[in-house]
Design a protein around this motif. Sequence first.
Motif, PDB file in Angstrom:
ATOM      1  N   GLN A  46      -7.858  -7.434   9.604  1.00  0.00           N
ATOM      2  CA  GLN A  46      -9.179  -7.215   8.426  1.00  0.00           C
ATOM      3  C   GLN A  46      -8.563  -7.063   7.217  1.00  0.00           C
ATOM      4  OE1 GLN A  46     -11.309  -3.855   9.197  1.00  0.00           O
ATOM      5  NE2 GLN A  46     -12.533  -4.087   7.384  1.00  0.00           N
ATOM      6  N   PHE A  47      -7.426  -6.154   7.064  1.00  0.00           N
ATOM      7  CA  PHE A  47      -6.777  -5.824   5.778  1.00  0.00           C
ATOM      8  C   PHE A  47      -6.114  -7.312   5.191  1.00  0.00           C
ATOM      9  CE2 PHE A  47      -5.301  -3.792   2.233  1.00  0.00           C
ATOM     10  CZ  PHE A  47      -4.005  -3.458   2.518  1.00  0.00           C
ATOM     11  N   GLU A  48      -5.412  -7.989   5.837  1.00  0.00           N
ATOM     12  CA  GLU A  48      -4.912  -9.643   5.212  1.00  0.00           C
ATOM     13  C   GLU A  48      -5.884 -10.388   4.865  1.00  0.00           C
ATOM     14  OE1 GLU A  48      -0.750  -9.549   7.980  1.00  0.00           O
ATOM     15  OE2 GLU A  48      -2.363 -10.633   8.484  1.00  0.00           O
ATOM     16  N   ASN A  49      -7.098 -10.405   5.676  1.00  0.00           N
ATOM     17  CA  ASN A  49      -8.356 -11.273   5.398  1.00  0.00           C
ATOM     18  C   ASN A  49      -8.847 -10.852   4.149  1.00  0.00           C
ATOM     19  OD1 ASN A  49      -7.704 -12.990   7.458  1.00  0.00           O
ATOM     20  ND2 ASN A  49      -9.131 -11.695   8.835  1.00  0.00           N
ATOM     21  N   GLU A  50      -8.906  -9.638   4.022  1.00  0.00           N
ATOM     22  CA  GLU A  50      -9.584  -8.731   2.662  1.00  0.00           C
ATOM     23  C   GLU A  50      -8.766  -9.102   1.510  1.00  0.00           C
ATOM     24  OE1 GLU A  50     -10.604  -4.943   3.188  1.00  0.00           O
ATOM     25  OE2 GLU A  50     -10.858  -4.479   1.149  1.00  0.00           O
ATOM     26  N   VAL A  51      -7.460  -9.007   1.687  1.00  0.00           N
ATOM     27  CA  VAL A  51      -6.528  -9.098   0.593  1.00  0.00           C
ATOM     28  C   VAL A  51      -6.603 -10.611   0.075  1.00  0.00           C
ATOM     29  CG1 VAL A  51      -4.180  -9.219   0.075  1.00  0.00           C
ATOM     30  CG2 VAL A  51      -4.932  -7.270   1.094  1.00  0.00           C
ATOM     31  N   ASN A  52      -6.467 -11.378   1.043  1.00  0.00           N
ATOM     32  CA  ASN A  52      -6.462 -12.705   0.725  1.00  0.00           C
ATOM     33  C   ASN A  52      -7.783 -13.362  -0.012  1.00  0.00           C
ATOM     34  OD1 ASN A  52      -3.785 -13.258   1.672  1.00  0.00           O
ATOM     35  ND2 ASN A  52      -4.523 -13.927   3.657  1.00  0.00           N
ATOM     36  N   THR A 194      -8.507  -3.965  -4.619  1.00  0.00           N
ATOM     37  CA  THR A 194      -8.386  -4.079  -3.187  1.00  0.00           C
ATOM     38  C   THR A 194      -8.284  -2.601  -2.395  1.00  0.00           C
ATOM     39  OG1 THR A 194      -5.929  -4.017  -3.593  1.00  0.00           O
ATOM     40  CG2 THR A 194      -7.041  -6.039  -3.322  1.00  0.00           C
ATOM     41  N   SER A 195      -8.280  -1.542  -3.235  1.00  0.00           N
ATOM     42  CA  SER A 195      -8.247   0.024  -2.673  1.00  0.00           C
ATOM     43  C   SER A 195      -6.856   0.108  -1.802  1.00  0.00           C
ATOM     44  CB  SER A 195      -9.480   0.002  -1.636  1.00  0.00           C
ATOM     45  OG  SER A 195     -10.640  -0.306  -2.613  1.00  0.00           O
ATOM     46  N   ILE A 214      -1.007   0.528   7.100  1.00  0.00           N
ATOM     47  CA  ILE A 214      -1.089  -0.643   7.474  1.00  0.00           C
ATOM     48  C   ILE A 214      -0.305  -1.522   6.190  1.00  0.00           C
ATOM     49  CG2 ILE A 214      -2.745  -0.529   9.182  1.00  0.00           C
ATOM     50  CD1 ILE A 214      -4.814  -1.612   7.327  1.00  0.00           C
ATOM     51  N   HIS A 215      -0.094  -2.890   6.602  1.00  0.00           N
ATOM     52  CA  HIS A 215       0.497  -3.715   5.377  1.00  0.00           C
ATOM     53  C   HIS A 215       0.224  -4.995   5.446  1.00  0.00           C
ATOM     54  CE1 HIS A 215       3.600  -0.222   6.505  1.00  0.00           C
ATOM     55  NE2 HIS A 215       3.686  -0.283   5.235  1.00  0.00           N
ATOM     56  N   SER A 216       0.062  -5.514   4.232  1.00  0.00           N
ATOM     57  CA  SER A 216      -0.013  -6.975   4.229  1.00  0.00           C
ATOM     58  C   SER A 216       0.982  -7.577   3.074  1.00  0.00           C
ATOM     59  CB  SER A 216      -1.520  -7.289   4.067  1.00  0.00           C
ATOM     60  OG  SER A 216      -1.834  -8.662   3.719  1.00  0.00           O
ATOM     61  N   LEU A 217       1.447  -8.381   3.427  1.00  0.00           N
ATOM     62  CA  LEU A 217       2.429  -9.160   2.586  1.00  0.00           C
ATOM     63  C   LEU A 217       1.943 -10.511   2.132  1.00  0.00           C
ATOM     64  CD1 LEU A 217       5.342  -8.436   1.359  1.00  0.00           C
ATOM     65  CD2 LEU A 217       6.552  -9.898   3.094  1.00  0.00           C
ATOM     66  N   PHE A 218       1.806 -10.573   0.673  1.00  0.00           N
ATOM     67  CA  PHE A 218       1.285 -11.830   0.074  1.00  0.00           C
ATOM     68  C   PHE A 218       2.445 -12.480  -0.594  1.00  0.00           C
ATOM     69  CE2 PHE A 218      -1.915 -14.864  -1.348  1.00  0.00           C
ATOM     70  CZ  PHE A 218      -1.284 -15.261  -2.804  1.00  0.00           C
ATOM     71  N   ASP A 219       3.054 -13.814  -0.061  1.00  0.00           N
ATOM     72  CA  ASP A 219       4.190 -14.431  -0.676  1.00  0.00           C
ATOM     73  C   ASP A 219       3.833 -14.972  -1.955  1.00  0.00           C
ATOM     74  OD1 ASP A 219       5.545 -15.486   2.657  1.00  0.00           O
ATOM     75  OD2 ASP A 219       5.718 -13.525   1.250  1.00  0.00           O
ATOM     76  N   LEU A 220       4.675 -14.893  -2.832  1.00  0.00           N
ATOM     77  CA  LEU A 220       4.377 -15.485  -4.428  1.00  0.00           C
ATOM     78  C   LEU A 220       5.362 -16.815  -4.117  1.00  0.00           C
ATOM     79  CD1 LEU A 220       4.866 -12.443  -6.624  1.00  0.00           C
ATOM     80  CD2 LEU A 220       2.538 -13.418  -5.586  1.00  0.00           C
TER      81      LEU A 220
END
Length: 702
Positions: A46-52, A194-195, A214-220
Amino acid sequence: MTLKKTFPKILWLIISSSIFFIILYFALFYYTKKAEKQVYNNSVEQFENEVNKLLEVNSKPILVAINNDTNWDEFVSFIKTKDAHWYNETIGNELNIYEADYLGAYDADKKFIIRTPTPKIKTLDFIPQQEMDLLDKKGINRFYMKIPEGFVEVTGAAIHPSNDPLKNKTPTSGYFFAVRLMDQQFLKNLEKLTSSEIQLMDSNQILPGEKNKIHSLFDLKDSEGRFVGALLFKRNFDVYFENTTNLLYVIIVAFFINLLVNLIYTRRLVYYPLDLVRRALETGNRKAIRELKKTTGEFSYIGNLFEENSNQKIELINAKIKAEESDRLKSSFLANLSHEIRTPMNAINGFTELIINTDVNETEKLEYLNVIEKSGKNLVSIIDDLIEMSKIDSNQIIPNYATVNLESCVNELYETIKITIKNKAIDFKLIKSNKPAEFNIITDDIKLKQVIINLLTNAIKFTDQGEVTFGYEIDEANELINFTVRDTGLGIDEDHHKNIFDRFKRVDSDISVKVGGLGLGLAISKAYVELLGGTISLSSKVGEGSVFYFSIPLKYAKVEHIVVKQVNTIETNKSEEQVILIAEDDNINFLLFQKMMQNTNFKIIRAINGREAVDICLNNPNIDLVLMDIKMPLMDGFEALEQILPMRPTLPIIAQTAYSSSDDKLKIEEAGFTDYITKPLNRERLFELIDKYLYKEKRHET
């Protein structure tokens, strides 16, 4: 013998019971770990989807703005002419619109033309050529790269004519890029959006194993898809299972207690909670989860776990619905905006072409010109509403309080609007107050008038015949001024009442489509009323009409005596013909002035910038009146006014401006201009001002 026979049975019962509870423990441990893993995985997903999704929403305004600008014929012309003045006046002023730190343009040969940076970015030219090669195929693209100032987000688009919206029919005319520096302020805004906590990394790293996060990694990635960095998003994860290892001791103690006290407790302490767990796992039964939370020990933690999981699912669904609604509203607004702008533009272009290319008589020509004038006013009204709403959203609007004669204010509005609706079968009335304001009041009269005008315009628009009334009452006890605008028009369905003041929302009906508009009038009115410290509401029924109520604070301006000072008349040597200086750098606007005045006896002098206007005024005492453009090269209208007034304090100087908001008008008045006229120019208003100020001294002398 009986004891010996019984003891092994008791011992076996104890051992078997212990084994049973040990097995039960491991079963519970398994289910707990399974539930823990499921909730953690769901939270991470959920966190990854929310971040994206939020990153996509964050970059969408830039994509929309750059897509609009690069499908612009004037931008295509700029690439050929490289007219820096045009760029700085139009594209260069859009940093706030893009919320960017750098705007740059390149020609079709991928050579740098011009840029508009903020002080954050010093690097001149850093866009890789391979990105422009990619834009030839894709049309628009977003990527990331690292420059000396740090990581940047780059959004680029190929520039094409407006008749090639798909950007694949004609060769690319040039390239345009909007760049945002991913500095601390950028990350801070992103954290708020993104809180979460955000860490910018410049290399591939293994995600840290933090216990409660919890973590989410967004590649640049750069324009060729290569890794250049990453954004690490972290959020607290407050579901713990630390007491799981201690459950065995609790169960063993509970076993002996239950065995010695009453086996009935087994059902209450074990079977029932397990049944709740089963029901929660199988069906997500919220009642079972609530009951599970009320139990003791690990089952309570499991209940919290299930509730957290359930709440996160609900939040995810609500976030999805909200995002879809936001996208739908934006799409609906953009489609409505396109329709509302194209409708008057179609009339302007169509009837202009008819006048130019067909043989029409004077009656038809006058009819066509009236349509063109009306369409132009509609277009200006749409643009004014958009600009005003934008200023409200960015908190640029502040109340400008002044002393106001309330009775004169409402009478003036009544007389003005009564003239404009004389062709409609409406009984328009001003309801006199039973108790008029005892003194002048303190408020922002411009915004107050705008609210009343918006509400009256709305009432008249949706009332083909019947009655429209407005008025006010003084509420001394609550220190309020209560205004009422009432009509007997179509009325509004109760289902729409809660959204009627929301921006970009209109009541969908044939009449709404017919009268047009963006649905911003009531939203602007609500914002103005709240800015003045008041409230607004409505009461309406379909077929019976509508009543809008709004209140603002009652603040009297009690004065004992107003002293009016006499103005000393100054004799001036006037020439035989009246001389008017027009300070205007745009040739088309100056030509319009000339055509409007060609049948008069005025002598027209032109200044193409503010500095030239100052020189002419100071060196030519025969100048009788000045029409001063606000925005000019070398020196703007405000600077020119500051230099002219000390030397020519009685010279009437009228500002001509494309700005039309109440704050802009107030700024012009405070600067010391005699009066102002807004663009597009209105011929009647122009000659009204000339007559008012050019012959003012003459009338005074006679």
